[in-house]
Design a protein around this motif. Structure first.
Motif, PDB file in Angstrom:
ATOM      1  N   ALA A 175      -3.358 -23.533 -12.056  1.00 47.92           N
ATOM      2  CA  ALA A 175      -2.031 -23.722 -12.636  1.00 47.92           C
ATOM      3  C   ALA A 175      -2.118 -24.035 -14.129  1.00 47.92           C
ATOM      4  N   THR A 176      -3.088 -24.899 -14.484  1.00 43.73           N
ATOM      5  CA  THR A 176      -3.220 -25.324 -15.878  1.00 43.73           C
ATOM      6  C   THR A 176      -3.755 -24.221 -16.774  1.00 43.73           C
ATOM      7  N   LEU A 177      -4.732 -23.462 -16.293  1.00 43.44           N
ATOM      8  CA  LEU A 177      -5.425 -22.490 -17.131  1.00 43.44           C
ATOM      9  C   LEU A 177      -4.878 -21.071 -17.021  1.00 43.44           C
ATOM     10  N   VAL A 178      -4.130 -20.785 -15.967  1.00 42.43           N
ATOM     11  CA  VAL A 178      -3.646 -19.417 -15.754  1.00 42.43           C
ATOM     12  C   VAL A 178      -2.117 -19.358 -15.710  1.00 42.43           C
ATOM     13  N   VAL A 179      -1.519 -20.099 -14.793  1.00 41.63           N
ATOM     14  CA  VAL A 179      -0.081 -19.972 -14.561  1.00 41.63           C
ATOM     15  C   VAL A 179       0.734 -20.483 -15.754  1.00 41.63           C
ATOM     16  N   VAL A 180       0.433 -21.692 -16.218  1.00 47.52           N
ATOM     17  CA  VAL A 180       1.214 -22.265 -17.329  1.00 47.52           C
ATOM     18  C   VAL A 180       1.088 -21.432 -18.605  1.00 47.52           C
ATOM     19  N   PRO A 181      -0.134 -21.042 -19.026  1.00 45.39           N
ATOM     20  CA  PRO A 181      -0.215 -20.176 -20.217  1.00 45.39           C
ATOM     21  C   PRO A 181       0.537 -18.867 -20.050  1.00 45.39           C
ATOM     22  N   TYR A 182       0.485 -18.288 -18.848  1.00 46.68           N
ATOM     23  CA  TYR A 182       1.214 -17.036 -18.628  1.00 46.68           C
ATOM     24  C   TYR A 182       2.713 -17.246 -18.802  1.00 46.68           C
ATOM     25  N   LEU A 183       3.244 -18.307 -18.246  1.00 49.05           N
ATOM     26  CA  LEU A 183       4.671 -18.585 -18.378  1.00 49.05           C
ATOM     27  C   LEU A 183       5.059 -18.845 -19.825  1.00 49.05           C
ATOM     28  N   GLN A 184       4.169 -19.491 -20.566  1.00 51.02           N
ATOM     29  CA  GLN A 184       4.450 -19.797 -21.964  1.00 51.02           C
ATOM     30  C   GLN A 184       4.457 -18.541 -22.835  1.00 51.02           C
ATOM     31  N   LEU A 185       3.591 -17.581 -22.508  1.00 53.96           N
ATOM     32  CA  LEU A 185       3.381 -16.434 -23.398  1.00 53.96           C
ATOM     33  C   LEU A 185       4.053 -15.155 -22.937  1.00 53.96           C
ATOM     34  N   GLN A 186       4.715 -15.171 -21.785  1.00 57.51           N
ATOM     35  CA  GLN A 186       5.266 -13.928 -21.260  1.00 57.51           C
ATOM     36  C   GLN A 186       6.423 -13.390 -22.092  1.00 57.51           C
ATOM     37  N   THR A 187       7.036 -14.224 -22.927  1.00 61.65           N
ATOM     38  CA  THR A 187       8.145 -13.771 -23.761  1.00 61.65           C
ATOM     39  C   THR A 187       7.710 -13.390 -25.173  1.00 61.65           C
ATOM     40  N   VAL A 188       6.415 -13.472 -25.465  1.00 59.76           N
ATOM     41  CA  VAL A 188       5.929 -13.165 -26.804  1.00 59.76           C
ATOM     42  C   VAL A 188       6.181 -11.693 -27.134  1.00 59.76           C
ATOM     43  N   GLN A 189       6.653 -11.430 -28.335  1.00 61.60           N
ATOM     44  CA  GLN A 189       6.878 -10.078 -28.829  1.00 61.60           C
ATOM     45  C   GLN A 189       5.844  -9.752 -29.909  1.00 61.60           C
ATOM     46  N   PRO A 190       5.620  -8.463 -30.197  1.00 59.67           N
ATOM     47  CA  PRO A 190       4.642  -8.121 -31.241  1.00 59.67           C
ATOM     48  C   PRO A 190       5.051  -8.681 -32.593  1.00 59.67           C
ATOM     49  N   SER A 191       4.090  -9.112 -33.355  1.00 57.62           N
ATOM     50  CA  SER A 191       4.369  -9.618 -34.694  1.00 57.62           C
ATOM     51  C   SER A 191       4.992  -8.524 -35.551  1.00 57.62           C
ATOM     52  N   PRO A 192       5.952  -8.882 -36.415  1.00 57.62           N
ATOM     53  CA  PRO A 192       6.511  -7.888 -37.341  1.00 57.62           C
ATOM     54  C   PRO A 192       5.393  -7.312 -38.211  1.00 57.62           C
ATOM     55  N   GLY A 193       5.294  -6.037 -38.273  1.00 56.93           N
ATOM     56  CA  GLY A 193       4.226  -5.397 -39.035  1.00 56.93           C
ATOM     57  C   GLY A 193       3.082  -4.908 -38.172  1.00 56.93           C
ATOM     58  N   LEU A 194       2.988  -5.381 -36.934  1.00 56.45           N
ATOM     59  CA  LEU A 194       1.933  -4.925 -36.028  1.00 56.45           C
ATOM     60  C   LEU A 194       2.286  -3.547 -35.476  1.00 56.45           C
ATOM     61  N   LYS A 195       1.327  -2.625 -35.544  1.00 53.37           N
ATOM     62  CA  LYS A 195       1.557  -1.261 -35.070  1.00 53.37           C
ATOM     63  C   LYS A 195       0.791  -1.018 -33.767  1.00 53.37           C
ATOM     64  N   PRO A 196       1.361  -0.239 -32.854  1.00 53.54           N
ATOM     65  CA  PRO A 196       0.612   0.112 -31.634  1.00 53.54           C
ATOM     66  C   PRO A 196      -0.623   0.936 -31.985  1.00 53.54           C
ATOM     67  N   TYR A 197      -1.622   0.863 -31.157  1.00 49.78           N
ATOM     68  CA  TYR A 197      -2.824   1.671 -31.367  1.00 49.78           C
ATOM     69  C   TYR A 197      -2.510   3.145 -31.128  1.00 49.78           C
ATOM     70  N   THR A 198      -3.146   4.002 -31.910  1.00 51.20           N
ATOM     71  CA  THR A 198      -3.058   5.431 -31.661  1.00 51.20           C
ATOM     72  C   THR A 198      -4.000   5.793 -30.518  1.00 51.20           C
ATOM     73  N   GLU A 199      -3.886   7.007 -30.025  1.00 54.88           N
ATOM     74  CA  GLU A 199      -4.767   7.453 -28.945  1.00 54.88           C
ATOM     75  C   GLU A 199      -6.233   7.416 -29.384  1.00 54.88           C
ATOM     76  N   GLN A 200      -6.478   7.808 -30.628  1.00 50.66           N
ATOM     77  CA  GLN A 200      -7.847   7.775 -31.165  1.00 50.66           C
ATOM     78  C   GLN A 200      -8.359   6.349 -31.276  1.00 50.66           C
ATOM     79  N   GLN A 201      -7.514   5.442 -31.708  1.00 49.40           N
ATOM     80  CA  GLN A 201      -7.922   4.044 -31.829  1.00 49.40           C
ATOM     81  C   GLN A 201      -8.191   3.422 -30.463  1.00 49.40           C
TER      82      GLN A 201
END
Length: 214
Positions: free
Chosen positions: A20-46
């Protein structure tokens, strides 16, 4: 027998709490995180190069997590700001690393954006960084008497060039890996509060205000 049941029950409770401490709680905390402004998805080559990075074990010697300026001199080393959760939005799996036999690569694309430099460094690191303990990866390249159309020839320093006028040609895996490395550029600015997801900040801010009013 009763003591064995107690021991088993205690072990299961401990495992449940740890999960719960190492898996469940961090997952609940981070599940709403969005990509940072300026971060681009990887291309197929990348993405292909990222898989090569994993298969080659680069993560065992290189991290991708500069530490905070208040904690370590990583920023002074030119490795960039400390990351936030949104910087890793497209990373599956995450390649944070656990040790640094070599430098942190979180911003290697900003520090070394040259395709030629990165290819040459893969072929023979000591040609570019004297005293480097990084292994060479010549098997990611081909020696040819003459380059074919479309080949990417690696321009090496004369003292490291192959004999008999041969040329070193990068394989598709080498090109993909370098494309991935050059894509590691997180120099875009982030808001100071971006270190935590919104839900977590909402929980912490009232507590901080209450403490300030006491």
């Amino acid at each position: 027998m009763e003591s064995e049941y107690k021991l088993l029950s205690g072990a299961m409770v401990t495992l449940a709490l740890a999960t719960a401490t190492l898996v469940v709680v961090p997952y609940l905390q981070l599940q709403t995180v969005q990509p940072s402004p300026g971060l681009k998805p990887y291309t197929e080559q990348q993405l292909r190069g990222r898989q090569v990075y994993i298969e080659m074990g680069c993560v065992y010697c290189h991290s991708q997590q500069p530490r905070s300026q208040s904690f370590a001199p990583d920023f002074q080393r030119g490795w960039g700001r400390a990351p936030v959760a949104g910087d890793y939005y497209y990373d599956h799996p995450h390649l944070l690393g656990t040790m640094r036999t070599g430098p942190d690569l979180f911003n290697i694309g900003a520090r070394q954006p040259s395709v030629d430099w990165n290819l040459g460094h893969l072929y023979q690191p000591r040609a570019y960084t004297p005293g480097s303990n990084m292994p060479a990866f010549p098997f990611m390249f081909e020696l040819k008497d003459k380059a074919d159309p479309g080949d990417k020839v690696v321009n090496l320093p004369p003292s490291y060039a192959p004999p008999n006028g041969q040329v070193v040609v990068a394989t598709p895996d080498a090109l993909a890996l370098v494309d991935y490395l050059i894509g590691l550029n997180h120099t875009y600015p982030v808001h100071p509060d971006a270190t935590l997801p919104t839900t977590v900040k909402d929980q912490l801010e009232p507590a901080a205000e209450g403490a300030a009013n006491e």
